[in-house]
Design a protein around this motif. Structure first.
Motif, PDB file in Angstrom:
ATOM      1  N   HIS A 577     -12.558  -8.063   6.633  1.00  0.00           N
ATOM      2  CA  HIS A 577     -13.290  -9.295   6.322  1.00  0.00           C
ATOM      3  C   HIS A 577     -12.707 -10.024   5.103  1.00  0.00           C
ATOM      4  CE1 HIS A 577     -14.996  -6.238   3.624  1.00  0.00           C
ATOM      5  NE2 HIS A 577     -15.376  -7.269   2.812  1.00  0.00           N
ATOM      6  N   LEU A 578     -11.846  -9.355   4.353  1.00  0.00           N
ATOM      7  CA  LEU A 578     -11.258  -9.988   3.149  1.00  0.00           C
ATOM      8  C   LEU A 578     -10.171 -11.004   3.559  1.00  0.00           C
ATOM      9  CD1 LEU A 578     -10.894  -6.861   0.802  1.00  0.00           C
ATOM     10  CD2 LEU A 578     -12.662  -8.632   0.750  1.00  0.00           C
ATOM     11  N   ARG A 579     -10.198 -12.137   2.922  1.00  0.00           N
ATOM     12  CA  ARG A 579      -9.186 -13.169   3.182  1.00  0.00           C
ATOM     13  C   ARG A 579      -8.211 -13.149   2.016  1.00  0.00           C
ATOM     14  NH1 ARG A 579     -11.157 -12.569   7.262  1.00  0.00           N
ATOM     15  NH2 ARG A 579     -12.217 -14.038   8.666  1.00  0.00           N
ATOM     16  N   CYS A 580      -7.017 -12.663   2.228  1.00  0.00           N
ATOM     17  CA  CYS A 580      -6.021 -12.527   1.145  1.00  0.00           C
ATOM     18  C   CYS A 580      -4.932 -13.576   1.309  1.00  0.00           C
ATOM     19  CB  CYS A 580      -5.408 -11.113   1.191  1.00  0.00           C
ATOM     20  SG  CYS A 580      -6.601  -9.813   0.884  1.00  0.00           S
ATOM     21  N   ARG A 581      -4.635 -14.232   0.176  1.00  0.00           N
ATOM     22  CA  ARG A 581      -3.598 -15.274   0.175  1.00  0.00           C
ATOM     23  C   ARG A 581      -2.336 -14.825  -0.536  1.00  0.00           C
ATOM     24  NH1 ARG A 581      -6.001 -20.555  -2.256  1.00  0.00           N
ATOM     25  NH2 ARG A 581      -3.870 -21.216  -1.742  1.00  0.00           N
ATOM     26  N   TYR A 582      -2.468 -13.905  -1.452  1.00  0.00           N
ATOM     27  CA  TYR A 582      -1.332 -13.559  -2.310  1.00  0.00           C
ATOM     28  C   TYR A 582      -0.683 -12.204  -1.958  1.00  0.00           C
ATOM     29  CZ  TYR A 582      -3.208 -17.380  -5.064  1.00  0.00           C
ATOM     30  OH  TYR A 582      -3.656 -18.600  -5.468  1.00  0.00           O
ATOM     31  N   VAL A 583      -1.374 -11.312  -1.220  1.00  0.00           N
ATOM     32  CA  VAL A 583      -0.830  -9.978  -0.854  1.00  0.00           C
ATOM     33  C   VAL A 583      -1.116  -9.691   0.629  1.00  0.00           C
ATOM     34  CG1 VAL A 583      -1.076  -9.062  -3.185  1.00  0.00           C
ATOM     35  CG2 VAL A 583      -2.957  -8.809  -1.556  1.00  0.00           C
ATOM     36  N   ASP A 584      -0.378  -8.714   1.135  1.00  0.00           N
ATOM     37  CA  ASP A 584      -0.608  -8.244   2.511  1.00  0.00           C
ATOM     38  C   ASP A 584      -1.620  -7.099   2.429  1.00  0.00           C
ATOM     39  OD1 ASP A 584      -0.565  -7.123   5.048  1.00  0.00           O
ATOM     40  OD2 ASP A 584       1.602  -7.317   5.262  1.00  0.00           O
ATOM     41  N   ARG A 585      -2.800  -7.294   3.009  1.00  0.00           N
ATOM     42  CA  ARG A 585      -3.908  -6.349   2.883  1.00  0.00           C
ATOM     43  C   ARG A 585      -3.534  -4.995   3.450  1.00  0.00           C
ATOM     44  NH1 ARG A 585      -7.623  -5.143   6.562  1.00  0.00           N
ATOM     45  NH2 ARG A 585      -6.952  -6.864   7.866  1.00  0.00           N
ATOM     46  N   GLU A 586      -2.987  -4.935   4.619  1.00  0.00           N
ATOM     47  CA  GLU A 586      -2.678  -3.649   5.267  1.00  0.00           C
ATOM     48  C   GLU A 586      -1.571  -2.924   4.497  1.00  0.00           C
ATOM     49  OE1 GLU A 586      -1.835  -4.308   9.352  1.00  0.00           O
ATOM     50  OE2 GLU A 586      -3.927  -4.802   9.880  1.00  0.00           O
ATOM     51  N   GLU A 587      -0.592  -3.734   3.967  1.00  0.00           N
ATOM     52  CA  GLU A 587       0.478  -3.111   3.188  1.00  0.00           C
ATOM     53  C   GLU A 587      -0.079  -2.497   1.921  1.00  0.00           C
ATOM     54  OE1 GLU A 587       4.429  -2.049   2.147  1.00  0.00           O
ATOM     55  OE2 GLU A 587       3.525  -2.671   4.034  1.00  0.00           O
ATOM     56  N   VAL A 588      -1.026  -3.187   1.292  1.00  0.00           N
ATOM     57  CA  VAL A 588      -1.646  -2.656   0.074  1.00  0.00           C
ATOM     58  C   VAL A 588      -2.403  -1.373   0.397  1.00  0.00           C
ATOM     59  CG1 VAL A 588      -3.418  -3.099  -1.668  1.00  0.00           C
ATOM     60  CG2 VAL A 588      -1.789  -4.900  -1.073  1.00  0.00           C
ATOM     61  N   ILE A 589      -3.143  -1.288   1.532  1.00  0.00           N
ATOM     62  CA  ILE A 589      -3.914  -0.074   1.896  1.00  0.00           C
ATOM     63  C   ILE A 589      -2.959   1.080   2.156  1.00  0.00           C
ATOM     64  CG2 ILE A 589      -5.406   0.917   3.684  1.00  0.00           C
ATOM     65  CD1 ILE A 589      -6.773  -1.838   3.869  1.00  0.00           C
ATOM     66  N   ARG A 590      -1.870   0.801   2.827  1.00  0.00           N
ATOM     67  CA  ARG A 590      -0.906   1.875   3.148  1.00  0.00           C
ATOM     68  C   ARG A 590      -0.320   2.460   1.876  1.00  0.00           C
ATOM     69  NH1 ARG A 590       4.284   2.370   3.469  1.00  0.00           N
ATOM     70  NH2 ARG A 590       4.628   0.178   3.026  1.00  0.00           N
ATOM     71  N   LYS A 591       0.141   1.543   0.952  1.00  0.00           N
ATOM     72  CA  LYS A 591       0.745   2.051  -0.282  1.00  0.00           C
ATOM     73  C   LYS A 591      -0.277   2.763  -1.159  1.00  0.00           C
ATOM     74  CE  LYS A 591       4.570  -1.218  -0.611  1.00  0.00           C
ATOM     75  NZ  LYS A 591       5.214  -2.254  -1.414  1.00  0.00           N
ATOM     76  N   ALA A 592      -1.507   2.281  -1.153  1.00  0.00           N
ATOM     77  CA  ALA A 592      -2.548   2.934  -1.943  1.00  0.00           C
ATOM     78  C   ALA A 592      -2.819   4.338  -1.406  1.00  0.00           C
ATOM     79  CB  ALA A 592      -3.823   2.081  -1.930  1.00  0.00           C
ATOM     80  N   TRP A 593      -2.889   4.518  -0.065  1.00  0.00           N
ATOM     81  CA  TRP A 593      -3.144   5.812   0.568  1.00  0.00           C
ATOM     82  C   TRP A 593      -2.032   6.795   0.200  1.00  0.00           C
ATOM     83  CZ3 TRP A 593      -7.588   6.277   3.427  1.00  0.00           C
ATOM     84  CH2 TRP A 593      -7.816   7.496   3.993  1.00  0.00           C
ATOM     85  N   GLU A 594      -0.781   6.283   0.222  1.00  0.00           N
ATOM     86  CA  GLU A 594       0.361   7.139  -0.104  1.00  0.00           C
ATOM     87  C   GLU A 594       0.363   7.495  -1.599  1.00  0.00           C
ATOM     88  OE1 GLU A 594       3.782   4.964   1.126  1.00  0.00           O
ATOM     89  OE2 GLU A 594       3.458   5.358   3.283  1.00  0.00           O
ATOM     90  N   GLY A 595       0.065   6.508  -2.466  1.00  0.00           N
ATOM     91  CA  GLY A 595       0.060   6.762  -3.898  1.00  0.00           C
ATOM     92  C   GLY A 595      -0.978   7.788  -4.280  1.00  0.00           C
ATOM     93  N   ARG A 596      -2.151   7.759  -3.624  1.00  0.00           N
ATOM     94  CA  ARG A 596      -3.213   8.745  -3.937  1.00  0.00           C
ATOM     95  C   ARG A 596      -2.770  10.132  -3.512  1.00  0.00           C
ATOM     96  NH1 ARG A 596      -9.051   8.174  -1.137  1.00  0.00           N
ATOM     97  NH2 ARG A 596      -7.707   8.643   0.668  1.00  0.00           N
ATOM     98  N   GLU A 597      -2.162  10.194  -2.301  1.00  0.00           N
ATOM     99  CA  GLU A 597      -1.718  11.477  -1.800  1.00  0.00           C
ATOM    100  C   GLU A 597      -0.611  12.055  -2.672  1.00  0.00           C
ATOM    101  OE1 GLU A 597      -0.610  10.906   2.266  1.00  0.00           O
ATOM    102  OE2 GLU A 597      -2.700  10.950   2.976  1.00  0.00           O
ATOM    103  N   ASN A 598       0.200  11.141  -3.247  1.00  0.00           N
ATOM    104  CA  ASN A 598       1.343  11.616  -4.051  1.00  0.00           C
ATOM    105  C   ASN A 598       0.945  11.810  -5.513  1.00  0.00           C
ATOM    106  OD1 ASN A 598       3.076  11.591  -1.797  1.00  0.00           O
ATOM    107  ND2 ASN A 598       3.587   9.431  -2.162  1.00  0.00           N
ATOM    108  N   GLY A 599      -0.287  11.518  -5.885  1.00  0.00           N
ATOM    109  CA  GLY A 599      -0.762  11.721  -7.244  1.00  0.00           C
ATOM    110  C   GLY A 599      -0.230  10.704  -8.253  1.00  0.00           C
ATOM    111  N   VAL A 600       0.145   9.502  -7.807  1.00  0.00           N
ATOM    112  CA  VAL A 600       0.617   8.437  -8.732  1.00  0.00           C
ATOM    113  C   VAL A 600      -0.593   7.824  -9.448  1.00  0.00           C
ATOM    114  CG1 VAL A 600       1.849   6.252  -8.922  1.00  0.00           C
ATOM    115  CG2 VAL A 600       2.574   7.957  -7.209  1.00  0.00           C
ATOM    116  N   SER A 601      -0.470   7.681 -10.759  1.00  0.00           N
ATOM    117  CA  SER A 601      -1.595   7.096 -11.503  1.00  0.00           C
ATOM    118  C   SER A 601      -1.768   5.617 -11.129  1.00  0.00           C
ATOM    119  CB  SER A 601      -1.358   7.206 -13.013  1.00  0.00           C
ATOM    120  OG  SER A 601      -0.257   6.413 -13.389  1.00  0.00           O
TER     121      SER A 601
END
Length: 631
Positions: A577-601
Motif C-alpha cells: 500500500h506504500l507509494r514510493c517515489r525515491y526507492v524501490d520498495r521490494e529492493e529495500v525489503i530484500r536488502k533489509a531481510w538479507e542485512g538482518r540475517e547477516n547481522g549488519v547493523s
C-alpha cells in the motif's frame, strides 16, 4: 446842536485831510479812478461868528474863514464868502444822549464827524487826481498817443492793439537793448551704407545793444516798425541794419520777409502775445519783457543763413566722402572675396601679421588692403568656433606659431620655450599644445639642452595623455587645414590624426571597450565561482542533512525474525500500500531481510544503500516500519 456849540467854543480845531477824485475812461471803456489827498492839520481859532442856529464861521490864525455847519439840519448859502465849508455829520440819535465831554472827545480824537464840502485846495487836488487817473490809463496802455492818428471806425480791440504796437516801438527805442533767443539747427543725411551723419550750427541766446533807433523809417517799399544798428557783445550777430517788427495781430508775411532777405539785412519779430501775464501788460513792464526768453524770434539774419548753408555743405561733403570710402571699401571687399583656397589662408596670415605689428596696409597681388577688412571677410569663411579668438587674436595660437617660426628662421633664442611651457598650463590653450610642439619640431628654434630635455618630457606627457584617451592635450582639428596652409612646413605632421581630439576620443572608446570587455569577463568568472561556491555549499548542507536523517532513523535495531512476516514475499505483500517515489520498495525489503540475517547493523545497512536524499531515507524508514523489520 451840542456838538456844534462845542466846536464853536473851542480855541482850536482838528481839520481832516481834503480829498479829490480824478476819473478817466480808457479807449477800452475801462474807467480809471484815482484820488488826491491833502494834509490834515490842527488850526488855532482866532475869530468866531454865529450865522444861524445850525452854522457858524470860524476864522483861523492864517486868516482863512471856515463855515462850520450841521449838515443834517440846514444848508449854508453857497454865495457866502467862505474859504472852506466843514460839515458836522451827526445823524445818529444816540449822540443826543452823550455828555458834552464825550462829544468833544469824539470830535477831537478823530475826524469822522467832519467832512469838507469845499476846500481852498480843491482845484489843485482835482487836477492832481485827474493826472493820476490819466497816468494809470496810460500805464495800462489804454490811452491814445497824442502823436498817433486814430482812423475812424476802429473797434475797441483794434484801438488797444494799435496802442500796444506803438508802445512796444517806443519801449524798444527807449531801452536800447533787446534779448534774442538761441538759434540752433541740425541737419542729418545717410550715406550709401546707411550710416547717419549730422552737422549744424548754434548761436547762444544773448542781449543785443541797439543804436540809432528809428521808428517807422521807410526802406523802399517796406516800412519796418524799428530800424537800428545792432551791437553784439559776443561778436557773432552784430549788424549795421537790424529791422524789428512788432507782431500784435499781424505777422510778417512771406512776401515782406523775402524783400528783407533780398536786402541782406537782419530782422527780428517781437511777439506781443507772449507778453500777457493774466491777460494784461503795462507800459512799465515792456522794457523788462523785451529781455525775457520767448518774446523775440529771428526772422532772418545773413550770418545765421550763412551758417546754415555752410553746415549743409559740410554735411554734403561728409556724405560724399563717406560714399567714396564705401565704394572703395566695396571694391576691396569684392577683391578679398575672390581669393580662395590655401591662398586665402596665407592672405589671412599676412593680414594677421600686419594687425599684430600695427601695419596700416597689407599687400596682395600688388593691391593694398586694410588688415581688419581682410580678417573680417576671411574669418567668416572659417568654421564657427567659440575658440576662434584664442586662435587668431594677438597672443593666440597662430601668433605663437609665428613666433616659433621666426626664431627658427633666424636661429636666435627668444620666447619659444616659454610659450610652450605657458601653453601647458593655459587652460583652453593647452588643447592646442600639439600645434606648438609640431612647430617646434619643424622650425627648430634654438634652446638650451636643459630646455630641450623639458620639451622632450612635455612631449612624453602629452603623448601619454592623448594615448590614454584624455582630452586635456588633444587638439581640435577644426583649424588644422587652415594652419597647414599658413605654415606649409607643418602640413605633413598636421595631416596625422594622432594627437587630435578625434584620435583621443577613438582611443578612449577603445580603452573603454577593452575595459568593458575585461569587466564583463571578470564578472563572468566571478559569477561562475559564485555558482560553484553555491553548489558546494548546497551539497555540503545536503550531506549534513542526509547524515542527520540517517542517524535519526537508524537509531535502534532489527526486529527479530519471529515468523511474521515469515518470508520476503509476505513482507512485500503487507507493504504494497506504500507509494514510493525515491526507492524501490521490494529492493529495500530484500536488502533489509538479507542485512538482518547477516547481522549488519542498521547504521551500516543504511550507509550501504547509498541514499542521496532525505526523502528516500524517510521512505526506507517507512518500509521497514510497515514490514515489521525494525524495532
Amino acid at each position: 446842536m451840542a456838538t456844534l456849540h462845542l466846536l464853536f467854543d473851542r480855541d482850536e480845531i482838528a481839520l481832516p485831510a481834503p480829498r479829490a477824485l480824478g476819473f478817466v475812461q480808457g479807449i477800452s471803456g475801462i474807467a480809471y479812478k484815482q484820488y488826491a489827498e491833502g494834509q490834515s492839520l490842527t488850526a488855532a481859532v482866532i475869530g468866531k461868528q454865529w450865522i444861524d442856529a445850525h452854522s457858524a464861521s470860524l476864522t483861523l490864525a492864517d486868516g482863512k474863514v471856515i463855515c462850520l455847519r450841521l449838515s443834517s439840519s440846514t444848508r449854508v448859502d453857497q454865495d457866502m464868502e467862505m474859504d472852506g465849508v466843514l460839515t458836522v455829520d451827526v445823524d445818529d440819535p444816540d449822540v443826543a444822549n452823550w455828555s458834552p465831554e464825550q462829544i468833544l472827545a469824539k470830535v477831537q480824537l478823530d475826524g469822522s464827524w467832519l467832512r469838507w464840502v469845499r476846500h481852498w485846495d480843491d482845484e489843485s487836488l482835482a487836477a492832481q487826481a485827474l493826472q493820476s487817473a490819466h497816468d494809470a490809463a496810460d500805464n495800462a496802455l489804454d490811452t491814445w498817443p497824442a502823436d498817433l492818428s486814430m482812423p475812424e471806425g476802429m473797434t475797441t480791440m483794434q484801438r488797444s492793439e494799435s496802442v500796444l504796437h506803438w508802445a512796444l516801438k517806443e519801449a524798444l527805442a527807449a531801452s536800447g537793448q533787446i534779448h534774442v533767443p538761441a538759434v540752433e539747427e541740425n541737419f542729418t543725411a545717410r550715406d550709401a551704407s546707411g550710416k547717419t551723419h549730422t552737422d549744424g550750427y548754434e548761436f547762444p541766446a544773448r542781449t543785443l545793444q541797439l543804436q540809432g533807433v528809428r521808428l517807422e523809417a521807410a526802406m523802399g517799399d517796406i516800412v519796418p516798425d524799428v530800424v537800428c544798428r545792432a551791437v553784439d557783445p559776443v561778436g557773432d550777430l552784430g549788424i549795421e541794419c537790424l529791422l524789428i517788427e512788432v507782431a500784435v495781430t499781424h505777422r510778417v508775411d512771406s512776401a515782406k520777409l523775402q524783400k528783407i532777405v533780398d536786402r541782406g539785412v537782419a530782422c527780428l519779430e517781437v511777439d506781443s502775445s507772449r507778453f500777457s501775464r493774466s491777460g494784461t501788460v503795462t507800459r512799465a513792464e515792456l522794457p523788462s519783457l523785451l529781455l525775457h526768453d520767448g518774446v523775440v524770434r529771428w526772422l532772418h539774419h545773413p550770418r545765421i543763413l550763412l551758417e546754415g548753408r555752410e553746415a549743409r555743405e559740410r554735411l554734403s561733403r561728409r556724405v560724399r566722402g563717406a560714399n567714396e570710402k564705401e565704394t572703395k571699401r566695396t571694391t576691396r571687399i569684392a577683391a578679398i572675396e575672390r581669393v580662395d583656397g590655401a591662398e586665402a589662408h596665407r592672405f589671412l596670415l599676412a593680414a594677421l601679421r600686419a594687425s599684430w605689428y600695427r601695419h596700416p596696409q597689407v599687400t596682395h597681388q600688388h593691391q593694398s588692403f586694410h588688415p581688419p577688412e581682410v580678417i573680417e571677410v576671411l574669418l567668416r569663411r572659417l568654421p564657427v568656433s567659440s575658440s576662434s579668438d584664442l586662435i587668431f587674436d594677438h597672443g593666440g595660437l597662430v601668433w605663437m606659431i609665428e613666433q616659433i617660426r621666426a626664431e627658427g628662421l633666424v636661429q636666435k633664442p627668444g620666447s619659444a620655450f616659454n610659450l610652450l611651457m605657458r601653453a601647458r598650463s593655459a587652460g583652453a590653450l593647452g588643447r592646442y599644445i600639439t600645434h606648438l610642439l609640431i612647430a617646434a619640431r619643424v622650425y627648430q628654434p634654438p634652446m638650451t639642452d636643459e630646455q630641450k630635455g623639458a620639451i622632450a618630457e612635455l612631449r612624453s606627457q602629452v603623448w601619454t595623455s592623448v594615448e590614454g584617451g584624455e582630452l586635456k592635450f588633444a587638439r581640435p582639428a577644426i583649424y588644422d587645414a587652415v594652419i597647414a596652409a599658413m605654415f606649409p612646413e607643418m602640413g605633413d605632421l598636421l595631416g596625422n590624426v594622432v594627437g587630435t581630439e578625434g584620435s583621443a576620443l577613438k582611443r578612449k572608446r577603445e580603452i573603454d571597450k577593452k575595459s568593458m570587455e575585461e569587466g564583463r569577463a571578470r564578472a563572468a568568472v566571478e559569477e561562475a565561482l559564485a555558482r560553484e561556491r553555491s553548489r558546494a555549499e548546497f551539497e555540503r548542507e545536503r550531506r549534513d542533512e542526509l547524515k542527520r536523517a540517517i542517524l535519526h532513523v537508524s537509531n535502534g535495531s532489527w526486529q527479530p525474525a519471529q515468523g511474521h512476516p515469515h518470508d520476503i514475499e509476505q513482507a512485500s505483500h503487507i507493504t504494497k500500500h506504500l507509494r514510493c517515489r525515491y526507492v524501490d520498495r521490494e529492493e529495500v525489503i530484500r536488502k533489509a531481510w538479507e542485512g538482518r540475517e547477516n547481522g549488519v547493523s542498521l547504521p551500516d545497512w543504511y550507509q550501504s544503500l547509498g541514499l542521496n536524499d532525505v526523502y528516500a531515507v524517510a521512505e526506507v524508514a517507512s518500509i521497514l516500519r510497515e514490514a515489521y523489520l525494525k524495532l
